[in-house]
Design a protein around this motif. Structure first.
Motif, short mmCIF file in Angstrom:
data_model
loop_
_atom_site.label_atom_id
_atom_site.label_comp_id
_atom_site.label_asym_id
_atom_site.label_seq_id
_atom_site.Cartn_x
_atom_site.Cartn_y
_atom_site.Cartn_z
N ASN A 166 12.03 -26.66 33.03
CA ASN A 166 11.48 -25.39 32.54
C ASN A 166 12.60 -24.39 32.25
O ASN A 166 12.54 -23.65 31.26
N ARG A 194 14.71 -21.89 24.15
CA ARG A 194 13.92 -20.88 23.44
C ARG A 194 14.81 -19.71 23.01
O ARG A 194 14.59 -19.13 21.96
N GLU A 195 15.78 -19.38 23.84
CA GLU A 195 16.68 -18.26 23.54
C GLU A 195 17.82 -18.64 22.60
O GLU A 195 18.36 -17.77 21.92
N ARG A 237 1.50 -24.31 28.17
CA ARG A 237 1.86 -23.40 29.25
C ARG A 237 2.57 -22.17 28.69
O ARG A 237 2.26 -21.02 29.07
N LEU A 238 3.50 -22.38 27.77
CA LEU A 238 4.23 -21.26 27.18
C LEU A 238 3.31 -20.36 26.38
O LEU A 238 3.46 -19.13 26.40
N GLU A 239 2.36 -20.95 25.70
CA GLU A 239 1.39 -20.16 24.94
C GLU A 239 0.58 -19.27 25.87
O GLU A 239 0.37 -18.09 25.58
N ARG A 240 0.17 -19.82 27.00
CA ARG A 240 -0.58 -19.01 27.98
C ARG A 240 0.29 -17.91 28.56
O ARG A 240 -0.18 -16.79 28.78
N GLU A 241 1.55 -18.21 28.82
CA GLU A 241 2.46 -17.20 29.37
C GLU A 241 2.77 -16.11 28.35
O GLU A 241 2.85 -14.93 28.70
N ASP A 242 2.95 -16.51 27.09
CA ASP A 242 3.30 -15.55 26.04
C ASP A 242 2.11 -14.68 25.64
O ASP A 242 2.29 -13.52 25.27
N GLU A 243 0.90 -15.25 25.69
CA GLU A 243 -0.31 -14.52 25.32
C GLU A 243 -1.39 -14.80 26.36
O GLU A 243 -2.28 -15.61 26.13
N TRP A 282 12.55 -24.95 20.51
CA TRP A 282 12.81 -25.50 21.84
C TRP A 282 12.39 -26.95 21.93
O TRP A 282 13.06 -27.76 22.56
N ASP A 307 13.52 -22.67 28.65
CA ASP A 307 13.77 -21.23 28.47
C ASP A 307 15.10 -21.00 27.76
O ASP A 307 15.19 -20.15 26.86
#
Length: 100
Positions: free
Chosen positions: A40, A47-48, A86-92, A53, A44
């Motif tokens: 994870n 992604r940066e 998971r990232l979609e849920r965290e981002d929105e 990613w 991250d």
């Protein structure tokens, strides 16, 4: 089986297209994708530092484990999809997520 020249060139082309940069050694996960939280942290970082990613994970795994992009995609697809959700849920957090 070793990668072919064409597979190596495919990895290089994908890496170039996403601005791939290899992460620092301390970010290298020691365990399996579903078991080691360091994956994870690697996501991250990608992604940066890259344009994609998920493609960066494919390039990373192909390079690290001596596989083709196709082999990595087959082996890691479930993890990549679940990580994307998971990232979609965290981002929105208010977004509706469908599970089929």
């Amino acid at each position: 089986m070793p990668r072919t020249h064409a597979e190596t060139m495919q990895i290089a082309a994908l890496a170039e297209s996403i601005g791939y940069a290899h992460p620092a050694a301390e970010l290298e996960p020691a365990g399996r994708m579903y078991e080691d939280a360091a994956w994870n942290d690697l996501v991250d970082w990608f992604r940066e530092n890259t344009d994609s990613w998920s493609d960066a994970v494919r390039v990373y795994c192909a390079t690290r484990f001596g596989q083709s992009i196709e082999e990595v995609s087959i082996a890691a697809e479930g993890w990549i999809v679940s990580t994307a959700k998971r990232l979609e849920r965290e981002d929105e957090p208010d977004a509706v997520v469908w599970f089929n």
